[in-house]
Scaffold this motif. Structure first.
Motif, short mmCIF file in Angstrom:
data_model
loop_
_atom_site.label_atom_id
_atom_site.label_comp_id
_atom_site.label_asym_id
_atom_site.label_seq_id
_atom_site.Cartn_x
_atom_site.Cartn_y
_atom_site.Cartn_z
N GLU A 1 38.51 1.54 28.68
CA GLU A 1 36.88 1.00 28.08
C GLU A 1 36.57 1.76 26.83
O GLU A 1 36.37 0.91 25.75
CB GLU A 1 36.31 0.99 28.61
N PHE A 2 37.18 2.95 26.91
CA PHE A 2 36.55 3.79 25.97
C PHE A 2 36.57 3.50 24.19
O PHE A 2 35.98 3.43 23.47
CB PHE A 2 36.48 5.48 25.64
N ALA A 3 38.01 2.88 25.00
CA ALA A 3 38.90 2.83 23.57
C ALA A 3 37.98 1.93 22.27
O ALA A 3 38.81 0.86 21.66
CB ALA A 3 40.63 2.65 23.74
N THR A 4 38.17 0.70 23.51
CA THR A 4 37.47 -0.79 23.02
C THR A 4 35.74 -0.50 22.31
O THR A 4 35.54 -0.61 21.64
CB THR A 4 36.90 -1.22 24.02
N ARG B 1 20.27 0.00 20.90
CA ARG B 1 21.63 -0.27 20.72
C ARG B 1 23.27 0.25 21.10
O ARG B 1 23.91 -0.49 21.18
CB ARG B 1 21.86 -0.87 18.96
N THR B 2 22.71 1.23 21.15
CA THR B 2 24.11 2.23 21.48
C THR B 2 24.02 2.25 23.52
O THR B 2 25.59 1.62 24.08
CB THR B 2 23.51 3.61 21.68
N SER B 3 23.26 1.76 23.97
CA SER B 3 22.98 0.71 25.60
C SER B 3 23.85 0.01 25.62
O SER B 3 24.29 -0.41 26.27
CB SER B 3 21.93 0.78 25.81
N GLU B 4 23.87 -0.87 24.72
CA GLU B 4 24.40 -2.13 24.40
C GLU B 4 25.98 -2.29 24.05
O GLU B 4 26.21 -3.05 24.87
CB GLU B 4 23.58 -3.00 23.61
N ARG B 5 26.26 -1.28 23.43
CA ARG B 5 27.27 -1.15 22.94
C ARG B 5 28.23 -0.88 24.64
O ARG B 5 28.96 -0.74 24.90
CB ARG B 5 27.85 -0.13 21.35
N PHE B 6 27.72 0.62 24.99
CA PHE B 6 27.61 0.53 26.64
C PHE B 6 27.85 -0.24 27.36
O PHE B 6 29.61 -0.41 27.93
CB PHE B 6 27.04 1.90 26.63
N ALA B 7 26.85 -0.51 27.65
CA ALA B 7 26.84 -2.13 28.94
C ALA B 7 28.34 -2.95 28.69
O ALA B 7 29.10 -3.32 29.13
CB ALA B 7 25.85 -2.81 28.88
N SER B 8 29.10 -3.65 26.86
CA SER B 8 29.94 -4.32 26.35
C SER B 8 31.47 -3.79 26.88
O SER B 8 31.91 -4.21 26.98
CB SER B 8 29.45 -3.99 25.25
N ALA B 9 30.97 -2.00 27.06
CA ALA B 9 32.35 -1.42 27.16
C ALA B 9 32.60 -1.17 28.07
O ALA B 9 34.13 -1.31 28.82
CB ALA B 9 32.16 0.06 26.14
#
Length: 153
Positions: free
Chosen positions: A135-138, A115-123
């Motif tokens: 990007e981090f703000a998203t 889940r964290t990897s998916e969130r990172f990839a989408s950001a």
């Protein structure tokens, strides 16, 4: 022989101490003070029976709850003035269920990591493998529409 004598003396001392405590408790139990008679109610004057007697006390003013009182109210589901562990965790169950992909009520590292990897990839919009401040703000959690509203309606 000395042990029997010491045992008898200590038994007598214990009985005397018990009687002393019992008497001191009995002395503390005083009867309650007499109840005052109810105040006399004045009978209305028949000449002014149709007129209002007075305005009475003003109604209590409504006060705005503090931020912490509102937050406490959101967690206190049964409104008993106390927050139980279940009430405290109930707001987190939906987020936990989203992370628990296999539904076994255990969150493994792999489930969290996916889940964290998916969130990172989408950001990571530019695919550089690193997040810029924009990007981090998203990744910031979204506030609900109700918490954004400051309407005092």
């Amino acid at each position: 022989m000395g042990r029997y004598f010491a045992g008898a003396v200590s038994a007598m001392l214990l009985i005397a101490a018990g009687l002393f405590i019992w008497e001191s408790i009995a002395q503390q139990d005083e009867p309650p003070p007499p109840v005052a008679p109810p105040p006399e109610i004045a009978q209305p004057d028949p000449m002014t029976a149709g007129e209002p007697q007075g305005t009475g006390p003003p109604p209590p003013e409504a006060t705005e709850l503090t931020r912490e009182q509102r937050r406490f109210g959101r967690y206190d589901r049964d409104r008993d003035g106390a927050i139980t562990r279940t009430e405290m965790m109930s707001s987190r169950t939906n987020a936990f269920r989203q992370l628990d992909t296999n539904g076994d009520n255990y969150l493994t590292f792999e489930e969290w990591a996916v889940r964290t990897s998916e969130r990172f990839a989408s950001a990571d919009a530019d695919g550089s493998g690193a997040l810029t401040p924009q990007e981090f703000a998203t990744t910031r959690p979204r506030r609900s529409a109700a918490s954004r509203s400051r309407c005092n309606c």
